[in-house]
Design an enzyme around this catalytic site. Sequence first.
Site, PDB file in Angstrom:
ATOM      1  CG  HIS A 113      -3.440   3.055   1.388  1.00  0.00           C
ATOM      2  ND1 HIS A 113      -3.838   2.588   0.160  1.00  0.00           N
ATOM      3  CD2 HIS A 113      -3.524   2.005   2.243  1.00  0.00           C
ATOM      4  CE1 HIS A 113      -4.135   1.310   0.271  1.00  0.00           C
ATOM      5  NE2 HIS A 113      -3.955   0.934   1.525  1.00  0.00           N
TER       6      HIS A 113
ATOM      7  CG  ASN B  48      -6.655  -1.464   0.164  1.00  0.00           C
ATOM      8  OD1 ASN B  48      -5.877  -0.988  -0.650  1.00  0.00           O
ATOM      9  ND2 ASN B  48      -6.273  -1.886   1.352  1.00  0.00           N
TER      10      ASN B  48
ATOM     11  CB  CYS C 106      -0.941   0.021   1.192  1.00  0.00           C
ATOM     12  SG  CYS C 106      -2.064  -1.370   1.175  1.00  0.00           S
TER      13      CYS C 106
HETATM   14  N1  ACO Z   1     -18.737 -10.060   6.310  1.00  0.00           N
HETATM   15  C1  ACO Z   1     -19.398 -10.363   7.440  1.00  0.00           C
HETATM   16  N2  ACO Z   1     -18.775 -10.689   8.594  1.00  0.00           N
HETATM   17  C2  ACO Z   1     -17.433 -10.716   8.592  1.00  0.00           C
HETATM   18  C3  ACO Z   1     -16.678 -10.403   7.437  1.00  0.00           C
HETATM   19  C4  ACO Z   1     -17.380 -10.071   6.258  1.00  0.00           C
HETATM   20  N3  ACO Z   1     -16.752  -9.741   5.116  1.00  0.00           N
HETATM   21  N4  ACO Z   1     -15.360 -10.491   7.755  1.00  0.00           N
HETATM   22  C5  ACO Z   1     -15.292 -10.836   9.049  1.00  0.00           C
HETATM   23  N5  ACO Z   1     -16.537 -10.985   9.569  1.00  0.00           N
HETATM   24  C6  ACO Z   1     -16.923 -11.311  10.944  1.00  0.00           C
HETATM   25  C7  ACO Z   1     -15.864 -12.148  11.637  1.00  0.00           C
HETATM   26  O1  ACO Z   1     -16.056 -13.526  11.412  1.00  0.00           O
HETATM   27  C8  ACO Z   1     -16.062 -11.749  13.090  1.00  0.00           C
HETATM   28  O2  ACO Z   1     -17.169 -12.477  13.614  1.00  0.00           O
HETATM   29  P1  ACO Z   1     -17.140 -12.987  15.173  1.00  0.00           P
HETATM   30  O3  ACO Z   1     -17.090 -11.755  16.000  1.00  0.00           O
HETATM   31  O4  ACO Z   1     -18.419 -13.765  15.259  1.00  0.00           O
HETATM   32  O5  ACO Z   1     -15.889 -13.823  15.275  1.00  0.00           O
HETATM   33  C9  ACO Z   1     -16.494 -10.288  13.044  1.00  0.00           C
HETATM   34  O6  ACO Z   1     -17.001 -10.079  11.689  1.00  0.00           O
HETATM   35  C10 ACO Z   1     -15.353  -9.315  13.283  1.00  0.00           C
HETATM   36  O7  ACO Z   1     -14.258  -9.677  12.430  1.00  0.00           O
HETATM   37  P2  ACO Z   1     -12.900  -8.912  12.442  1.00  0.00           P
HETATM   38  O8  ACO Z   1     -11.963  -9.521  11.433  1.00  0.00           O
HETATM   39  O9  ACO Z   1     -12.408  -8.828  13.864  1.00  0.00           O
HETATM   40  O10 ACO Z   1     -13.388  -7.471  11.905  1.00  0.00           O
HETATM   41  P3  ACO Z   1     -12.815  -6.037  12.188  1.00  0.00           P
HETATM   42  O11 ACO Z   1     -13.739  -5.296  13.005  1.00  0.00           O
HETATM   43  O12 ACO Z   1     -11.354  -6.098  12.569  1.00  0.00           O
HETATM   44  O13 ACO Z   1     -12.847  -5.409  10.706  1.00  0.00           O
HETATM   45  C11 ACO Z   1     -11.358  -4.941   8.850  1.00  0.00           C
HETATM   46  C12 ACO Z   1     -12.122  -6.023   9.645  1.00  0.00           C
HETATM   47  C13 ACO Z   1     -12.363  -4.044   8.180  1.00  0.00           C
HETATM   48  C14 ACO Z   1     -10.562  -5.693   7.773  1.00  0.00           C
HETATM   49  C15 ACO Z   1     -10.429  -4.123   9.746  1.00  0.00           C
HETATM   50  O14 ACO Z   1      -9.738  -4.958  10.636  1.00  0.00           O
HETATM   51  C16 ACO Z   1      -9.431  -3.265   8.985  1.00  0.00           C
HETATM   52  O15 ACO Z   1      -9.794  -2.372   8.241  1.00  0.00           O
HETATM   53  N6  ACO Z   1      -8.119  -3.466   9.181  1.00  0.00           N
HETATM   54  C17 ACO Z   1      -7.059  -2.629   8.550  1.00  0.00           C
HETATM   55  C18 ACO Z   1      -6.930  -2.830   7.075  1.00  0.00           C
HETATM   56  C19 ACO Z   1      -5.721  -2.065   6.568  1.00  0.00           C
HETATM   57  O16 ACO Z   1      -5.495  -0.922   6.896  1.00  0.00           O
HETATM   58  N7  ACO Z   1      -4.859  -2.697   5.787  1.00  0.00           N
HETATM   59  C20 ACO Z   1      -3.614  -2.032   5.402  1.00  0.00           C
HETATM   60  C21 ACO Z   1      -3.504  -1.795   4.002  1.00  0.00           C
HETATM   61  S1  ACO Z   1      -3.713  -3.190   2.978  1.00  0.00           S
HETATM   62  C22 ACO Z   1      -2.146  -3.695   2.347  1.00  0.00           C
HETATM   63  O17 ACO Z   1      -1.109  -3.205   2.652  1.00  0.00           O
HETATM   64  C23 ACO Z   1      -2.135  -4.857   1.402  1.00  0.00           C
END
Ligand code: ACO
Length: 335
Positions: free
Chosen positions: A261, A291, A115
């Site tokens: 980003h 993204n 990223c």
């Molecule tokens: N749809 C529905 N439910 C989902 C999904 C989905 N797509 N994905 C996960 N869930 C569920 C999980 O199973 C979990 O359920 P549980 O509580 O029953 O176990 C719940 O939702 C929460 O899951 P988390 O993975 O903990 O979700 P979180 O709140 O962390 O959000 C997210 C996920 C949006 C990906 C977030 O963590 C995020 O944005 N992280 C940073 C991303 C980023 O900045 N990346 C850097 C750049 S990318 C690069 O460099 C390649």
Amino acid sequence: MFNSKITGLGKYVPEHVVTNDDLSKMMDTNDAWIQERTGIKERRWIKSGSEDTSAVMGAKASRIAIKRAGLTKDDIDFIVFATLSPDYFFPGCGVQIQDMLDMPHVGALDVRNQCSGFIYALSVADQFIKTGMYKNVLVIGAEYHSNGLDKTTRGRNVSVIFGDGAGAAVLSREESNTQGVLSTHLHSQGKYADKLIVKTPSISHWVPNIIASGKEDLSYFPYMDGQFVFKNAVLRFSEVITACLTKNGLNKEAIDMLIPHQANLRIAQYIQKKFELKDDQVFNNIEKYGNTTAASVIIALTEAWEQGKIKTGDHVVLAAFGSGFTWASALIKWV
Ligand code: ACO
């Protein structure tokens, strides 16, 4: 010593729109979850059978950027291409652009910084121009994520986030060193490489061995520890934006436009609040594209400029954080 300035911008995204509802037919997810957590409404995914790849999309964006710079391909001295989804394991996409754009023997370098890739690439191009070695450098960020995602419920935490697309900028010599790219700031922290990673294919883990083993192998797909990445992203975004302001004797009031980003709208909103920026001082388009990793900053910069949101004399801050971990910023006084 010279400065560099952006003289042309271009973008290309595949036509095929994939909505959150479309994803809910492939996996157990829904529009409300995706929008609430990430701000994404839709993304572009290359349709099977399309000619598009990271290199092909990069070439399409590049042609627009070169034309808008008022240049031709023959004016370009060097190519820097950022992607985490190259067409081939090797060679890199840079040489494909050299061939596709028919730029005889122009040097081409690939940047592998996820990223943060576009800002790293911009910084490399800036150094070549500063020293006087090159006058016009083509800088590209392009990603073809969709083919490599786990589109089942198992991979939903990662696959709903990513989109395909490309952007390009022409960086040219600027005689004045008080405008153009003022500074860039690059960082990494390899001990967290495994928090956001695709492990194979790799030299140590060849695909034929995996297939021959008959085992289902998840290391083909991106893995992300989402909450860990999120927490580090907000911290590093803040640090690296502050660094580029401090380096140039400026404070947050000097920011005219922040192009973060496009990882997650919640991250951008946190940064906006932290730096007390108004809505029209931060540009976001994640709701349309998801993204797009190394392509995201340059697609957003191109759209902000196309919409007349960047004016001569503006301080434009680019900032990114991603896998590696890597993070980076650039401060540009727009010319
Ligand atoms: N749809 C529905 N439910 C989902 C999904 C989905 N797509 N994905 C996960 N869930 C569920 C999980 O199973 C979990 O359920 P549980 O509580 O029953 O176990 C719940 O939702 C929460 O899951 P988390 O993975 O903990 O979700 P979180 O709140 O962390 O959000 C997210 C996920 C949006 C990906 C977030 O963590 C995020 O944005 N992280 C940073 C991303 C980023 O900045 N990346 C850097 C750049 S990318 C690069 O460099 C390649």
